[in-house]
Design an enzyme around this catalytic site. Structure first.
Site, mmCIF file in Angstrom:
data_model
loop_
_atom_site.group_PDB
_atom_site.id
_atom_site.type_symbol
_atom_site.label_atom_id
_atom_site.label_comp_id
_atom_site.label_asym_id
_atom_site.label_seq_id
_atom_site.Cartn_x
_atom_site.Cartn_y
_atom_site.Cartn_z
ATOM 1 N N VAL A 154 -20.065 80.713 44.145
ATOM 2 C CA VAL A 154 -21.324 80.932 44.844
ATOM 3 C C VAL A 154 -22.487 81.033 43.860
ATOM 4 O O VAL A 154 -23.539 80.418 44.051
ATOM 5 C CB VAL A 154 -21.260 82.201 45.720
ATOM 6 N N CYS A 181 -12.376 82.439 51.268
ATOM 7 C CA CYS A 181 -13.221 83.099 52.272
ATOM 8 C C CYS A 181 -12.461 83.561 53.514
ATOM 9 O O CYS A 181 -12.414 84.755 53.803
ATOM 10 C CB CYS A 181 -14.368 82.175 52.673
#
Length: 430
Positions: free
Chosen positions: A11, A258
């Protein structure tokens, strides 16, 4: 604007590069010196289409730099927190790295006071932003906001440059105005809400997408018994505008960094607050058992797997990434090894990571070599290199033409016409 990004993982690096591409002056910060040295040379530590080329471009343009020293972020007007929040033993998100970064920011601010916006982009439990704000309450002119990411591995850079929406959690108009300035020119829906709402939006989005996948995988189990085709079912319901076609493909289950982590973390948040999310519990249970359910059909065709050679096509949790976290391939390998099968595996980029875990598997650099002498083959990840194949060559290489399509990506009708036994997920074999 001058921006600092703490954490240069999946990220953080994508965030830093995309902001630099949009003309901001960005500094990426990480405690891992080896990773920073690699980034300074223009090499991405993760495989993500287009990311390394973009990294090299912004380094050349001098709109991004990397360091291990947070003091080099003194002039940053906005500081993004993009550190990891791994799953703790009890399933909750571990905030160790987040809180360590917050302490670094506090010390930086004390040395060089200035108006700064702290933006939490890491996926964190509801209430974390408020907790961070409380920890920094004595730091004048320091504002805290939530800005969750909605990046898809394999298309993360494009998602960062062209997001579907921007969610900002803050009731602080100074923070909101600065973030509007940062994202000026990005014309997408904008949701400004509380920090807690923004945090739950992130968890809820991932939990809902995981639910769609597991729902289709349960339907696949029914389809396999009653003779219907789950791919056709998905097409039919996906044309309903209230449903849509995304995340309706049956397969071996979801993986990655995730969905597994965020669904269990949300369950833990609910449990701590006395609420049971029974649907989400079943979502995880279906996902846990999906690879074994599919492989039980392989075992029904080959009852004695001991000594059989099985080809595995694809190892990463999805195409266009080298990420093997919670990858279904790992469950497939475990199952087949317990049955005594010999495994030959191919993947364009993830072999090295899997080989470190399973050194006794045979790995190939060419998909056709994986089929050599195989008594059956299983498609685990739908890389183009694993599905765009010369089927005559495949059949000639195999000891027995048995194909088990864990992603419903191989051409079933063509393969059956060529004399293969073909079985997909939620499809009848033949």
């Amino acid at each position: 604007m001058k921006v600092a990004v703490i954490g240069t993982g999946y990220v953080g690096l994508t965030t830093a590069v995309s902001l630099a591409m949009n003309g901001h002056q960005v500094i990426g910060i990480d405690v891992v010196a080896k990773k920073i040295e690699q980034l300074q040379r223009g090499h991405s530590p993760i495989f993500e289409p287009g990311l390394e080329e973009a990294l090299q471009h912004v380094l050349t343009e001098k709109t991004v730099a990397f360091t291990t020293d947070i003091r080099e972020a003194t002039e940053a007007q906005i500081i993004y927190l993009c550190v990891g929040t791994p799953e703790a033993e009890d399933g909750e998100a571990d905030l160790t790295y987040v809180l360590a970064a917050v302490e670094q920011i506090r010390q930086l601010h004390e040395r060089a006071p200035a108006e700064r916006i702290i933006v939490i982009k890491s996926t964190v439990p509801v209430g974390t932003g408020d907790k961070v704000a409380e920890l920094l309450r004595t730091c004048e002119h320091l504002h805290v906001a939530s800005n969750p990411e909605f990046l898809r591995e394999g298309s993360a850079l494009q998602d960062a440059l062209h997001p579907s929406r921007i969610v900002i959690g803050t009731d602080d108009e100074v923070a909101a105005e600065k973030l509007r300035e940062l994202y000026a020119g990005v014309d997408v829906p904008w949701v400004q809400t509380t920090r807690a709402n923004a945090e739950l939006i992130k968890y809820a989005a991932n939990a809902f997408l995981a639910t769609r996948i597991s729902f289709m995988n349960e339907l696949a189990r029914l389809s396999a018994v009653i003779g219907t085709d789950v791919s056709t079912i998905a097409e039919g319901i996906g044309l309903d505008s209230r449903i849509g076609p995304q995340f309706l493909r049956a397969g071996l289950g979801y993986g990655g960094s995730c969905f597994p982590k965020d669904t269990i973390a949300l369950l833990q948040v609910a449990k701590k607050n006395g609420v049971r999310l029974s649907i989400l519990e079943q979502v995880r249970e279906v996902n846990r058992t999906q690879p074994e359910w599919f492989l039980s059909q392989l075992k029904a065709k080959l009852p004695e797997l001991a000594g059989m050679r099985i080809a595995l096509l694809g190892l990463s949790f999805k195409p266009d990434t080298d990420d093997i976290r919670e990858a279904p391939s790992l469950k497939v390998i475990d199952y087949l090894q317990k049955e005594g099968a010999q495994i030959t595996a191919y993947d364009p980029v993830a072999v090295e990571s899997v080989q470190a875990l399973y050194p006794d598997v045979t790995y190939t650099q060419d998909p056709y070599d994986a089929f050599a002498g195989a008594d059956a083959a299983v498609l685990v990840t739908e890389w183009h290199a694993c599905i765009d194949l010369d089927w005559a060559k495949v059949k000639a290489n195999m000891n027995s033409p048995l194909l088990f399509d864990g992603r419903n990506a191989w051409p079933a009708k063509e393969l059956q016409e060529r004399g293969f036994f073909y079985l997909g997920v939620g499809k009848s074999g033949g």
